[in-house]
Enzyme design. Structure first.
Site, short mmCIF file in Angstrom:
data_model
loop_
_atom_site.label_atom_id
_atom_site.label_comp_id
_atom_site.label_asym_id
_atom_site.label_seq_id
_atom_site.Cartn_x
_atom_site.Cartn_y
_atom_site.Cartn_z
CG HIS A 184 -2.02 -1.02 1.14
ND1 HIS A 184 -3.00 -1.14 2.08
CD2 HIS A 184 -2.28 -1.98 0.20
CE1 HIS A 184 -3.83 -2.12 1.75
NE2 HIS A 184 -3.41 -2.65 0.62
CD GLU A 219 -1.34 3.88 3.99
OE1 GLU A 219 -2.44 4.02 4.53
OE2 GLU A 219 -1.16 3.17 2.97
CB ALA A 273 -20.16 8.33 -30.51
CG LEU A 308 -17.03 -4.68 -26.32
CD1 LEU A 308 -18.05 -5.26 -25.35
CD2 LEU A 308 -17.36 -3.22 -26.61
#
Length: 347
Positions: free
Chosen positions: A51, A53, A157, A212
């Site tokens: 992470h 930190e 669109a 896609l």
């Protein structure tokens, strides 16, 4: 702008570097400051890895300075064991005396527990520095945990006269009708790389035969979702080429294959509700809906959307399939040569 805001804004800049790579985790950035100077910084780089930190603390060359430093982080440090140990425990271990948090983590296993743990250890914790901005960059994460569904982005669109497609015949099936230019299409592929999944309906799959996938950008492939109640889509469509994970929502029965899964739902019930519940259970944090008018309008009429990305091309069709009707707050516009993008927010 105060020095504290400057340090938190730097943390936000770092957090955004994780876009597309950390879901279903949030994007988090962190800087460590000693006597007004940044001595360490980091961000959550990839799901399952260290992470923000942890990366920031590791980057500090002289760990002795941590005991006299302030840690700025955009989201509350975790308090539980997940893919990695709790960040709040590491902060306590390193005896960092002051922590500034942008916003509380909405995830039930954290939700204030990290702050409480640090405060009990004697750490001075401040919460709310640039809180709205810290929520905004993780709006997908917050929506997912607060509304128990993915963040929904509608995208289409349309021509200058308000059409999203021509009137198709069988002879025009299989090829998309381009409305926008190359720059706009590249932006669409960039967006795909940043979201978890992309959804279309049966008619769009059959008429346009879209892949896609992310091709004009570099990044992760979204999970391809298609609605095919009667399993009438032919196996030779691009959707079934195995290039990316593909889930088919159906009420039929068919064995799943490599990178292909058939998911049974009740089409006599709440179709959208069932799909969103399944996606939530599977940790799908965001979905782009790229279907035709019928699918897009079904989300709009239910108010089940968070953003809409409407691309306007520089051409007229005269007739065809009308674009969906939508209203919302316009939060951004962008000129893409002879095309334009409008981004709307729901509510």
């Amino acid at each position: 702008m105060s020095a504290e805001e400057i340090f938190m804004r730097r943390s936000l800049e770092l957090a955004r570097l994780g876009m597309g790579d950390v879901a279903p985790n949030p994007m988090v950035g962190c800087v460590i400051v000693h006597e007004g100077r940044i001595i360490g910084e980091g961000y959550h780089e990839k799901y399952g890895q260290a992470h923000a930190e942890v990366n920031a603390i590791r980057s500090v060359k002289n760990p002795e300075l941590l005991r006299e430093s302030t840690l700025y982080v955009t989201l509350e440090p975790c308090a539980h064991f997940g893919k990695t140990p709790p960040c709040s425990d590491l902060i306590i271990e390193k005896q960092i005396p002051h922590v500034v948090v942008g916003t509380i983590d909405p995830f039930a296993r954290v939700a204030g527990k990290g702050i409480e743990k640090m405060q009990k250890a004697g750490i001075r914790v401040e919460v709310g520095m640039l809180g709205e901005e810290c929520r905004e960059i993780n709006r997908r994460f917050f929506t997912f945990h607060e509304k128990h569904r993915p963040y929904i982005i509608l995208k289409w669109a349309q021509t200058l006269d308000g059409f999203i497609d021509i009137d198709r015949t069988r002879e025009t099936y299989g090829e998309p009708t381009w409305i926008t230019n190359e720059l706009a299409r590249r932006l669409v592929h960039k967006q795909r790389s940043e979201e978890s999944a992309i959804l279309i309906g049966t008619n769009t799959a059959q008429k346009d035969n879209p892949s896609l996938t992310v091709r004009e950008w570099t990044g992760n492939q979204p999970i391809r979702l298609v609605i095919d109640r009667e399993l009438r889509l032919p196996a030779n469509l691009h959707l079934f080429d195995g290039q990316a994970p593909t889930w088919v929502f159906t009420d039929g029965q068919k064995p799943s294959g490599e990178n292909l899964e058939f998911i049974t739902i009740d089409f006599g019930g709440d179709i959208l509700g069932q799909m969103l519940e399944i996606l939530y259970r599977r940790d799908i944090q965001s979905v782009i809906v790229e279907g035709g008018n019928e699918l897009l309008s079904s989300f709009i009429s239910r108010g089940l959307w968070d953003e809409a990305h409407v691309y306007s091309g520089n051409q007229f069709f005269g007739s065809g399939v009308e674009a969906p009707k939508i209203s919302g707050e316009v939060i951004g516009t962008e000129k893409l040569h002879d095309c334009r993008l409008h981004v709307l927010r729901n509510g």
